[in-house]
Motif scaffolding. Sequence first.
Motif, PDB file in Angstrom:
ATOM      1  N   ASP A  48       0.806  -1.209   0.000  1.00 39.52           N
ATOM      2  CA  ASP A  48       0.000   0.000   0.000  1.00 39.52           C
ATOM      3  C   ASP A  48       0.842   1.263   0.000  1.00 39.52           C
ATOM      4  OD1 ASP A  48       1.058  -0.317   2.468  1.00 39.52           O
ATOM      5  OD2 ASP A  48      -0.803  -0.147   3.595  1.00 39.52           O
ATOM      6  N   GLY A  49       2.171   1.131  -0.132  1.00 42.68           N
ATOM      7  CA  GLY A  49       3.038   2.293  -0.226  1.00 42.68           C
ATOM      8  C   GLY A  49       3.399   2.911   1.098  1.00 42.68           C
ATOM      9  N   GLY A  50       2.989   2.320   2.248  1.00 48.09           N
ATOM     10  CA  GLY A  50       3.270   2.899   3.545  1.00 48.09           C
ATOM     11  C   GLY A  50       4.521   2.348   4.166  1.00 48.09           C
ATOM     12  N   PHE A 119      -8.779  -0.706  -7.367  1.00 56.21           N
ATOM     13  CA  PHE A 119      -8.029  -0.844  -8.625  1.00 56.21           C
ATOM     14  C   PHE A 119      -7.187   0.402  -8.903  1.00 56.21           C
ATOM     15  CE2 PHE A 119      -8.907   1.151 -12.788  1.00 56.21           C
ATOM     16  CZ  PHE A 119      -7.863   0.591 -13.529  1.00 56.21           C
ATOM     17  N   GLN A 120      -7.746   1.573  -8.751  1.00 59.16           N
ATOM     18  CA  GLN A 120      -7.025   2.798  -9.060  1.00 59.16           C
ATOM     19  C   GLN A 120      -5.804   2.979  -8.158  1.00 59.16           C
ATOM     20  OE1 GLN A 120      -9.910   5.930  -8.812  1.00 59.16           O
ATOM     21  NE2 GLN A 120     -10.987   5.310 -10.649  1.00 59.16           N
ATOM     22  N   PHE A 121      -5.968   2.714  -6.877  1.00 58.79           N
ATOM     23  CA  PHE A 121      -4.853   2.930  -5.944  1.00 58.79           C
ATOM     24  C   PHE A 121      -3.790   1.835  -6.065  1.00 58.79           C
ATOM     25  CE2 PHE A 121      -2.902   2.102  -1.796  1.00 58.79           C
ATOM     26  CZ  PHE A 121      -2.280   3.314  -1.577  1.00 58.79           C
ATOM     27  N   LEU A 122      -4.221   0.581  -6.010  1.00 58.17           N
ATOM     28  CA  LEU A 122      -3.257  -0.513  -5.980  1.00 58.17           C
ATOM     29  C   LEU A 122      -2.483  -0.633  -7.283  1.00 58.17           C
ATOM     30  CD1 LEU A 122      -5.250  -3.272  -4.086  1.00 58.17           C
ATOM     31  CD2 LEU A 122      -3.445  -1.804  -3.215  1.00 58.17           C
ATOM     32  N   LEU A 123      -3.148  -0.421  -8.407  1.00 58.22           N
ATOM     33  CA  LEU A 123      -2.430  -0.520  -9.670  1.00 58.22           C
ATOM     34  C   LEU A 123      -1.416   0.608  -9.817  1.00 58.22           C
ATOM     35  CD1 LEU A 123      -2.041  -2.053 -12.278  1.00 58.22           C
ATOM     36  CD2 LEU A 123      -3.831  -0.646 -13.319  1.00 58.22           C
ATOM     37  N   ALA A 124      -1.760   1.803  -9.315  1.00 58.70           N
ATOM     38  CA  ALA A 124      -0.794   2.905  -9.374  1.00 58.70           C
ATOM     39  C   ALA A 124       0.455   2.592  -8.559  1.00 58.70           C
ATOM     40  CB  ALA A 124      -1.448   4.195  -8.873  1.00 58.70           C
ATOM     41  N   VAL A 125       0.274   1.985  -7.393  1.00 61.52           N
ATOM     42  CA  VAL A 125       1.431   1.633  -6.568  1.00 61.52           C
ATOM     43  C   VAL A 125       2.207   0.476  -7.198  1.00 61.52           C
ATOM     44  CG1 VAL A 125       2.174   0.930  -4.268  1.00 61.52           C
ATOM     45  CG2 VAL A 125       0.230   2.456  -4.522  1.00 61.52           C
ATOM     46  N   GLU A 126       1.495  -0.483  -7.781  1.00 59.67           N
ATOM     47  CA  GLU A 126       2.181  -1.631  -8.390  1.00 59.67           C
ATOM     48  C   GLU A 126       3.011  -1.213  -9.598  1.00 59.67           C
ATOM     49  OE1 GLU A 126       1.227  -6.128 -10.039  1.00 59.67           O
ATOM     50  OE2 GLU A 126      -0.406  -4.700  -9.758  1.00 59.67           O
ATOM     51  N   ALA A 248      -9.599   0.351   1.745  1.00 61.51           N
ATOM     52  CA  ALA A 248      -9.019  -0.160   2.988  1.00 61.51           C
ATOM     53  C   ALA A 248      -8.908  -1.682   2.969  1.00 61.51           C
ATOM     54  CB  ALA A 248      -9.866   0.295   4.175  1.00 61.51           C
ATOM     55  N   ALA A 249      -9.950  -2.351   2.497  1.00 60.81           N
ATOM     56  CA  ALA A 249      -9.951  -3.816   2.523  1.00 60.81           C
ATOM     57  C   ALA A 249      -8.933  -4.392   1.544  1.00 60.81           C
ATOM     58  CB  ALA A 249     -11.354  -4.334   2.211  1.00 60.81           C
ATOM     59  N   LEU A 250      -8.919  -3.901   0.318  1.00 58.75           N
ATOM     60  CA  LEU A 250      -8.023  -4.469  -0.683  1.00 58.75           C
ATOM     61  C   LEU A 250      -6.558  -4.142  -0.383  1.00 58.75           C
ATOM     62  CD1 LEU A 250     -10.103  -3.811  -3.922  1.00 58.75           C
ATOM     63  CD2 LEU A 250      -9.873  -5.932  -2.626  1.00 58.75           C
ATOM     64  N   ALA A 251      -6.286  -2.924   0.088  1.00 55.45           N
ATOM     65  CA  ALA A 251      -4.904  -2.579   0.436  1.00 55.45           C
ATOM     66  C   ALA A 251      -4.403  -3.422   1.611  1.00 55.45           C
ATOM     67  CB  ALA A 251      -4.805  -1.090   0.762  1.00 55.45           C
ATOM     68  N   THR A 252      -5.263  -3.624   2.606  1.00 54.14           N
ATOM     69  CA  THR A 252      -4.869  -4.460   3.740  1.00 54.14           C
ATOM     70  C   THR A 252      -4.635  -5.901   3.306  1.00 54.14           C
ATOM     71  OG1 THR A 252      -6.157  -3.050   5.217  1.00 54.14           O
ATOM     72  CG2 THR A 252      -5.556  -5.227   6.033  1.00 54.14           C
ATOM     73  N   LEU A 253      -5.480  -6.395   2.424  1.00 57.71           N
ATOM     74  CA  LEU A 253      -5.319  -7.758   1.935  1.00 57.71           C
ATOM     75  C   LEU A 253      -4.018  -7.921   1.156  1.00 57.71           C
ATOM     76  CD1 LEU A 253      -6.574 -10.577   1.556  1.00 57.71           C
ATOM     77  CD2 LEU A 253      -7.697  -9.695  -0.496  1.00 57.71           C
ATOM     78  N   ALA A 254      -3.719  -6.971   0.284  1.00 59.23           N
ATOM     79  CA  ALA A 254      -2.477  -7.051  -0.483  1.00 59.23           C
ATOM     80  C   ALA A 254      -1.255  -6.974   0.421  1.00 59.23           C
ATOM     81  CB  ALA A 254      -2.441  -5.933  -1.525  1.00 59.23           C
ATOM     82  N   ALA A 255      -1.308  -6.090   1.418  1.00 65.10           N
ATOM     83  CA  ALA A 255      -0.174  -5.952   2.333  1.00 65.10           C
ATOM     84  C   ALA A 255       0.038  -7.219   3.157  1.00 65.10           C
ATOM     85  CB  ALA A 255      -0.385  -4.749   3.246  1.00 65.10           C
ATOM     86  N   GLY A 256      -1.049  -7.801   3.649  1.00 61.23           N
ATOM     87  CA  GLY A 256      -0.913  -9.016   4.436  1.00 61.23           C
ATOM     88  C   GLY A 256      -0.388 -10.191   3.627  1.00 61.23           C
TER      89      GLY A 256
END
Length: 317
Positions: A48-50, A119-126, A248-256
């Motif tokens: 999530d970029g944090g 999709f917009q947030f996670l793909l930008a970070v990826e 919040a849910a998708l970013a947390t899932l990807a980070a975990g």
Amino acid sequence: MAVDLPRQPSDRRGHPVRRRTPDRRRPRRRPARRAGPARRGAGHRRPDGGGAGHRGHRGTRLDLGPHRRRGRGGGLLGAFALRQRTATVPLFPPRVLATPDLVAANAVQFLTVAAFFGFQFLLAVELQLVLGLDAAATGWAFLPTPVVIAVTSLGVAGRLVARYGARTVLLAGLALAVVGFLLLARLPADGRYLTDVLPAMLVFGVAGGLTLPAVTTLAMAGAGEEDAGLASGLANTTQQVGGAFGLAALATLAAGRAAGLSARGWVEVEALAAGYRTAFAVAAGLVTVALLVAVVTLRRPARRVRLTSEREAGKVG
């Protein structure tokens, strides 16, 4: 014989001044801070970029009591619902929740927007952490999606809704969105933009251009004239809440997922890519649920049977 005694120093007014003896104690040395990846949170990038986590003053972790906040939020919502039932002129009349199409359209919109915001947030970070694009290149990489959304929603969606109905257009847009998320769910760590990312961008452009106008039309059509403003506000609120929940849910899932794979010894880039793939697969599941809700709950529009004047005259005669 006069003896010169040592004089005590005094200030300008003649008052004696005490001499300060130097402190001969050794100054305490602060423990040296370890630099490099050995420090907590260094050398590891989250999907999530944090960083390593939110910390307060002097490095202490903040305990915000999430369970207590959820309990208070639920209590406030319950009190608001009770007040709306007893108020003479309620802000949110209970009759609105008795409109099937309005409730179904907002449920579909909640799930769809939750997936799209993630999709917009996670793909930008990826694109930056995995594919190695800089910030400017990432912005240009997203340009096809809004362009296709504008062309589809302004030039095609209205005519399709007028011809086939908002429900059919919504189902087609949701199906395309599922395809787009499945394309991103297979994005490898060494993927290329033109072959692995751009096709999904174009699919999302068409899906967004069809879905958003259709679901807004259904949400507004399910309300009466006296509740048109309330239906519009409810639709906007559903978008905001759904976007916050999905992000919040998708970013947390990807980070975990990425953290678990990194602990198993995976390479950092490979672990990040796997975390994003998991999040996009779950987003595809959210849109699939929205598609099923739309199929089951949204009513089919009544067919308009056009009779020619000759047939009508013949039946009457």
